[in-house]
Write a protein that holds these residues in place. Structure first.
Motif, short mmCIF file in Angstrom:
data_model
loop_
_atom_site.label_atom_id
_atom_site.label_comp_id
_atom_site.label_asym_id
_atom_site.label_seq_id
_atom_site.Cartn_x
_atom_site.Cartn_y
_atom_site.Cartn_z
N ARG A 25 -6.91 -13.00 1.23
CA ARG A 25 -6.36 -13.96 2.13
C ARG A 25 -4.71 -14.17 2.07
NH1 ARG A 25 -11.58 -17.80 1.89
NH2 ARG A 25 -12.82 -16.56 3.08
N ASP A 26 -4.10 -14.39 2.76
CA ASP A 26 -2.67 -14.76 2.94
C ASP A 26 -1.82 -13.78 2.66
OD1 ASP A 26 -3.35 -17.62 3.57
OD2 ASP A 26 -3.58 -18.13 1.39
N GLN A 27 -2.35 -12.44 3.17
CA GLN A 27 -1.59 -11.22 3.01
C GLN A 27 -1.37 -10.46 4.28
OE1 GLN A 27 -3.23 -8.56 -0.20
NE2 GLN A 27 -4.01 -10.58 -1.40
N GLY A 28 -1.92 -11.05 5.26
CA GLY A 28 -1.44 -10.72 6.68
C GLY A 28 -2.90 -9.43 7.10
N VAL A 29 -3.96 -9.57 6.26
CA VAL A 29 -5.33 -8.80 6.62
C VAL A 29 -5.68 -9.33 7.88
CG1 VAL A 29 -7.17 -8.15 5.77
CG2 VAL A 29 -5.53 -8.47 4.03
N GLY A 30 -6.11 -10.63 8.05
CA GLY A 30 -6.69 -10.91 9.23
C GLY A 30 -5.64 -10.98 10.22
N THR A 31 -4.70 -10.98 10.43
CA THR A 31 -3.58 -10.65 11.53
C THR A 31 -3.66 -9.30 11.96
OG1 THR A 31 -2.22 -12.36 10.81
CG2 THR A 31 -1.40 -10.67 12.15
N ARG A 32 -3.82 -8.43 10.93
CA ARG A 32 -3.78 -6.87 11.25
C ARG A 32 -5.51 -6.58 11.82
NH1 ARG A 32 -1.36 -6.58 6.21
NH2 ARG A 32 -3.06 -5.75 5.19
N ILE A 33 -6.44 -7.24 11.47
CA ILE A 33 -7.61 -7.23 11.97
C ILE A 33 -7.46 -7.60 13.59
CG2 ILE A 33 -9.90 -7.91 12.10
CD1 ILE A 33 -9.78 -8.05 9.07
N MET A 34 -7.00 -8.76 13.64
CA MET A 34 -6.81 -9.33 15.15
C MET A 34 -5.99 -8.46 16.03
SD MET A 34 -8.77 -12.10 15.25
CE MET A 34 -7.99 -12.36 16.84
N LYS A 35 -5.00 -7.73 15.64
CA LYS A 35 -4.38 -6.53 16.45
C LYS A 35 -5.21 -5.67 16.49
CE LYS A 35 -0.11 -3.74 16.65
NZ LYS A 35 -0.74 -2.85 17.33
N ALA A 36 -5.98 -4.90 15.50
CA ALA A 36 -6.75 -3.79 15.80
C ALA A 36 -8.00 -4.42 17.12
CB ALA A 36 -7.55 -3.38 14.54
#
Length: 81
Positions: A25-36
């Motif tokens: 968490r807090d490493q941009g993983v969620g944001t990259r998943i959302m973009k995908a």
């Protein structure tokens, strides 16, 4: 899941739970998943993207909202183009 939405003339994508491992968490993983997710929706011509989050999961709700999703009630978020 990509679900045919014959009544709407297109496809719908429903994400029941999106979870990022605590140590990632807090490493941009969620944001990259959302973009995908949004990119996949565009690739399959999805007319609607649904995301589920518990009302108490403020982190997920913030992530969804930062990706442009709007709350439709207490637990479901929707992105329309």
């Amino acid at each position: 899941h990509v679900l045919p939405a014959l009544a709407e003339g297109g496809r719908q994508i429903f994400i029941d739970d999106l979870v990022v491992a605590e140590d990632a968490r807090d490493q941009g993983v969620g944001t990259r998943i959302m973009k995908a997710i949004v990119d996949i929706g565009a690739a399959v011509d999805a007319t609607l993207l649904f995301l589920h989050a518990r009302p108490t999961n403020t982190d997920a709700r913030k992530l969804y909202e930062s990706a442009g999703f709007k709350s439709t009630d207490e637990v479901v978020y929707l992105l329309e183009d």
